[in-house]
Design a protein around this motif. Sequence first.
Motif, short mmCIF file in Angstrom:
data_model
loop_
_atom_site.label_atom_id
_atom_site.label_comp_id
_atom_site.label_asym_id
_atom_site.label_seq_id
_atom_site.Cartn_x
_atom_site.Cartn_y
_atom_site.Cartn_z
N GLU A 129 -1.65 7.24 1.09
CA GLU A 129 -0.23 7.64 1.08
C GLU A 129 0.63 6.59 0.38
OE1 GLU A 129 -0.04 10.19 5.26
OE2 GLU A 129 -0.03 8.00 5.33
N LEU A 130 0.28 5.33 0.58
CA LEU A 130 1.00 4.25 -0.11
C LEU A 130 0.91 4.43 -1.62
CD1 LEU A 130 2.29 1.36 -0.41
CD2 LEU A 130 -0.06 0.50 -0.38
N PHE A 131 -0.31 4.62 -2.10
CA PHE A 131 -0.50 4.74 -3.55
C PHE A 131 0.14 6.01 -4.10
CE2 PHE A 131 -2.71 1.16 -5.30
CZ PHE A 131 -3.12 0.49 -4.16
N GLU A 132 0.10 7.09 -3.31
CA GLU A 132 0.79 8.31 -3.73
C GLU A 132 2.26 8.05 -3.99
OE1 GLU A 132 0.40 11.75 -1.04
OE2 GLU A 132 -1.77 11.40 -1.21
N ILE A 133 2.88 7.28 -3.08
CA ILE A 133 4.31 7.00 -3.24
C ILE A 133 4.56 6.12 -4.46
CG2 ILE A 133 6.33 5.85 -2.24
CD1 ILE A 133 5.33 6.68 0.53
N ILE A 134 3.89 4.98 -4.51
CA ILE A 134 4.28 3.99 -5.52
C ILE A 134 3.82 4.36 -6.94
CG2 ILE A 134 4.55 2.08 -3.90
CD1 ILE A 134 1.84 1.03 -4.66
N THR A 135 2.93 5.34 -7.05
CA THR A 135 2.53 5.76 -8.40
C THR A 135 3.21 7.07 -8.81
OG1 THR A 135 0.60 6.97 -7.56
CG2 THR A 135 0.25 4.67 -8.22
N SER A 136 4.08 7.60 -7.96
CA SER A 136 4.66 8.91 -8.26
C SER A 136 5.82 8.81 -9.24
CB SER A 136 5.14 9.57 -6.97
OG SER A 136 6.29 8.91 -6.48
N GLU A 137 6.01 9.90 -9.95
CA GLU A 137 7.13 9.97 -10.88
C GLU A 137 8.46 9.95 -10.13
OE1 GLU A 137 7.83 13.20 -14.11
OE2 GLU A 137 5.70 12.62 -14.12
N PHE A 139 9.16 8.44 -7.37
CA PHE A 139 9.49 7.07 -6.97
C PHE A 139 10.03 6.28 -8.16
CE2 PHE A 139 7.99 2.58 -6.41
CZ PHE A 139 8.95 2.21 -5.48
N SER A 140 9.40 6.42 -9.31
CA SER A 140 9.88 5.61 -10.44
C SER A 140 11.29 6.00 -10.87
CB SER A 140 8.89 5.64 -11.62
OG SER A 140 8.49 6.94 -11.90
N VAL A 147 11.43 -1.48 -3.39
CA VAL A 147 10.33 -1.74 -2.48
C VAL A 147 9.76 -3.12 -2.81
CG1 VAL A 147 8.04 -1.04 -1.71
CG2 VAL A 147 9.80 0.70 -2.13
N LYS A 148 9.94 -4.04 -1.87
CA LYS A 148 9.61 -5.44 -2.13
C LYS A 148 8.29 -5.87 -1.52
CE LYS A 148 13.00 -8.26 -2.78
NZ LYS A 148 14.18 -9.13 -2.71
N GLY A 149 7.59 -4.94 -0.88
CA GLY A 149 6.30 -5.32 -0.33
C GLY A 149 5.89 -4.43 0.83
N LEU A 150 5.03 -4.98 1.68
CA LEU A 150 4.41 -4.21 2.75
C LEU A 150 4.61 -4.89 4.10
CD1 LEU A 150 0.93 -3.35 1.14
CD2 LEU A 150 3.09 -2.09 0.91
N MET A 151 4.57 -4.07 5.14
CA MET A 151 4.62 -4.57 6.51
C MET A 151 3.53 -3.92 7.33
SD MET A 151 5.68 -3.69 9.85
CE MET A 151 7.22 -3.33 10.65
N TRP A 187 9.85 -1.48 -7.78
CA TRP A 187 8.58 -1.91 -7.17
C TRP A 187 8.37 -3.37 -7.55
CZ3 TRP A 187 4.96 -1.90 -3.74
CH2 TRP A 187 3.66 -2.37 -4.00
N THR A 188 8.78 -4.26 -6.65
CA THR A 188 8.69 -5.69 -6.91
C THR A 188 7.94 -6.35 -5.75
OG1 THR A 188 10.86 -5.97 -5.87
CG2 THR A 188 10.84 -5.80 -8.24
N PRO A 189 6.63 -6.17 -5.73
CA PRO A 189 5.86 -6.60 -4.56
C PRO A 189 5.78 -8.11 -4.44
CG PRO A 189 4.38 -5.84 -6.28
CD PRO A 189 5.76 -5.60 -6.77
N GLU A 190 6.47 -8.66 -3.46
CA GLU A 190 6.42 -10.10 -3.22
C GLU A 190 6.39 -10.46 -1.74
OE1 GLU A 190 11.18 -10.80 -4.12
OE2 GLU A 190 9.76 -10.40 -5.76
N ILE A 191 6.72 -9.50 -0.88
CA ILE A 191 6.77 -9.80 0.55
C ILE A 191 5.64 -9.12 1.31
CG2 ILE A 191 8.14 -9.55 2.67
CD1 ILE A 191 10.66 -9.50 0.92
#
Length: 226
Positions: A129-137, A139-140, A147-151, A187-191
Amino acid sequence: MAIADNLTAIRADIPEHVELVAVSKTHPVELIMEAYNEGQRAFGENKVQELTTKAPEMPDDIQWHLIGHLQTNKVKYIIEIVHLIHSVDSFKLLREIEKRAKNKNRVVNCLLQLHIAEESSKFGLDEDELFEIITSEEFSGMEHVKVKGLMGMATFTDDESQVKREFEGLKAVFGRAMAEVPASGNWTPEILSMGMSGDYKLAIECGSNMVRVGSAIFGARNYNAG
Ligand SMILES: *Cc1c(COP(=O)(O)O)cnc(C)c1O
């Protein structure tokens, strides 16, 4: 000044690159101010109602983190207050945040919450589900969420090896997401937000750079206190 001492001890315990979020849920403003007066600025609440009650009573330079499950119909109440929402656990919720943030002409920082615990009661997305969101059109195209990261929250257990496995699992998903999905405007994954009072040291060993610590700072919570 137990709170001051607790904060000092925890700060001494965590490396500089790790941000400490003081989880102030259930505690009154006077106690939170003790932590504030020790220089603490990041505070975490898990309920919308509590956050919207406390925030106006406290200094403006506090960064409020929403760490608990967020219902779609309550997004509107926090959209102008919140510094970081840790608990985005569905595309539907992210859409609502985008919509409300757009209305207020804001960009709202979010983390996507992954389900890593064994218990079925914990909220969160699975890896697919994570990848579905962050790779979707879709979302972009979102311009009002970042989205700065994951919890994630580990299973509540004394079995340290299990907790470690779950933290390492989340770190691995984070690594994969960073490697496979190029950073962009939203999508700036740092946290990587993982670790609480009982397991923050282990979480940091496993790659966490944001810990959410409540009872180790403020003492035990009394849920019946009103
Ligand atoms: C309450 C809570 C914490 C803090 O828990 P402690 O064990 O008191 O440190 C951290 N994260 C979330 C999501 C929480 O709800």
